[in-house]
Design an enzyme around this catalytic site. Structure first.
Site: not given
Ligand code: RVP
Length: 502
Positions: A409, A317, A358-360, A319, A261, A406, A418
């Site tokens: 980061g 979202s 991954d993500g978005g 990040c 990760d 949350w 990470r």
């Protein structure tokens, strides 16, 4: 001079699929969402495939053991978050692996010397009618009897009556021995018209209950993802710092697949982590790596031996990496380029390395677009965080139910492994935010709708499987004006709170 890309990078919302010919066979009921998650040689089967192309994000606010069980029931995999102690993470993995669908640990337990009043208090706390009477009052004590609502009449009995006086004693209880399958247990329940069947070990200690009411819910999961011992498949996140301790503990606990990760995966740290795994476990331990956003990053991780490669920097979202550090790439462009690199690598080596977007993912159709662009599966954080099964609190904000969500980061997650490049043990600056997302109910209900949309669009494009969809899909970039055209436009939407005047 610096290198410049000719084209801007794009996000999912800037693309649409163009439908293709659909035959009469091309109906959602015939569409398969099965997809590989580990690399495989041409002509061979992947070691692990999923029945749906979704995994849940390696995040404190998304993937714990509870989420992992719920998602494996639906055919996907959770990666249990690594930003906790090795022991805590391994314990979560163990809980998933020990979970037996339909075998429930008893939550209402008493000793025989307690009273009817104690039973009534317990019932009001748990809402459950079946109470185990064990020698020590624990869920795994020696079973001496059972109390159900048929054993007492509150109106006629003194609340101080001892449980041993009115319980159904063990001599009259029908029970089964540990090792019985769920199917066999259900047969006993039906044959004897029971509501609950206690399962005991060789020392007469209570192991679990099988309840009649759970039978149907178990039958509802035809896509559940099980290992060869019929246990749920679960993943776990690792980092490039403490892998020498974390990996052995997770493997010992039974994790089926690991994933490094990191917000930026094109690094020697990832290679060293994969090398450690290959040196100690060969190919028997599966590990994904990432995140990358281009061809070079993919090739580096594929050549380092990753089982899958994860794509995405800055699109999550929660990040803010792009804002704080100025690095990243539009998610659609990144997926398209990495998918091409994956196909080239397959041509050259005969090894297919699955890729994960991954993500978005904001709308359900973004999942479909990611698959069409070549992703083998998607990792989602925000999407899963909204459900009952996510680990965070459900709170009321401005009159609406919300769940907390949350980033890893954010200062709240304290996940310095990470993000930190050096040896520091704290975050120098935040790359994620702490937020709320609208509460959305159960994972099962939401996922059914999402996946039926994916299947339906695949059929519109004439595809009945993900590989077929990936090779046949036709995508078009859309202008900002045509995006407006895609929503409801030039009409006044009805507001149910306002009554029109005639
Ligand atoms: P989303 O599904 O859009 O919520 O994105 C989830 C992804 O965002 C995670 O899988 C991870 O790659 C990334 N992430 C997690 N924390 C942070 C952060 O704090 N910046 N980013």
């Amino acid at each position: 001079m610096a290198f410049y890309y000719n084209e801007p990078s794009h996000t999912f919302s800037e693309y649409l699929l163009v439908p293709g010919y659909s035959s009469a066979q091309c109906i959602p009921a015939n569409a398969s969402l099965r997809t590989p998650i580990t690399k495989f040689r041409k002509g061979e089967e992947p070691a692990i495939s999923m029945n749906i192309p979704l995994v849940s994000a390696i995040m404190q606010s998304v993937s714990d053991d509870n989420m992992a069980i719920a998602l494996a029931k639906e055919g996907g995999i959770s990666f249990i978050y690594g930003s906790q102690t090795v022991e805590q993470q391994a314990e979560m993995v163990t809980r998933v692996k020990n979970y037996k669908a339909g075998f429930v640990s008893s939550d209402s337990n008493v000793r025989p010397d307690q009273t009817l009043a104690d039973i009534l208090v317990l019932k009001s706390e748990t809402g459950h009618a079946t109470v185990a009477v064990t020698d020590d009052g624990t869920a795994n004590g020696k079973l001496v009897g059972i109390v159900t609502s048929r054993d007492y009449r509150v109106s006629r009995m003194d609340p101080a009556t001892r449980i041993s006086e009115f319980m159904t004693p063990i001599e009259n209880v029908i029970y089964a021995k540990e090792g019985i399958s769920l199917k066999e247990a259900n047969n006993v329940i039906w044959d004897h018209k029971l509501n609950a069947l206690p399962i005991l070990d060789n020392n007469q200690r209570l192991v679990a209950f099988v309840f009649r009411k759970d039978y149907d819910s178990h039958k509802e999961n035809p896509l559940e993802l099980l290992d060869t011992s019929k246990r749920y498949i679960v993943g776990a996140g690792i980092n490039t710092k403490d892998f020498a301790e974390r990996v052995p503990a997770l493997v010992e606990a039974g994790a089926d697949i690991l994933c490094i990760d990191s917000s930026e995966g094109f690094s020697e740290w990832q290679k060293l982590t994969i090398e450690f795994i290959r040196k100690n476990y060969g190919d028997s331990v599966k590990v994904g790596a990432g995140n990358v956003v281009d061809r070079e990053g993919f090739r580096f991780l594929a050549e380092a031996g990753a089982d899958f490669v994860k794509i995405g920097i800055g699109g999550g979202s929660i990040c803010i990496t792009r804002e704080t550090k100025g690095i990243g790439r539009g998610q659609a462009t990144a997926v398209i380029e990495v998918a091409k690199a994956r196909d080239e690598y397959f041509e050259e080596t005969g090894i297919y390395v699955p890729i994960c977007s991954d993500g978005g993912i904001v709308h359900d159709y973004h999942i479909t677009l990611a698959l069409a662009m070549g992703a083998d599966f998607c990792m989602l954080g925000r999407y899963f965080s909204r459900f009952d099964e996510s680990p965070t609190n459900k709170v009321m904000v401005n009159g609406n139910y919300m769940k907390e969500y949350w980033g890893e980061g954010s200062a709240r997650a304290r996940n310095w492994q990470r993000y930190d490049m050096g040896g520091a043990s704290k975050l120098s600056f935040e790359e994620g935010v702490d937020s709320y997302v609208p509460y959305a109910g159960s994972l099962h209900d939401n996922l059914s709708i999402t996946l039926s949309k994916v299947r339906s669009t695949m059929c519109n494009c004439g595809a009945l499987s993900i590989p077929e969809f990936q090779s046949n899909a036709r995508l078009t970039l859309v202008s900002s004006v045509s995006i407006v055209e895609g929503g409801a436009h030039d009409v006044v939407l009805k507001d149910n709170n306002i009554t029109p005047v005639k």
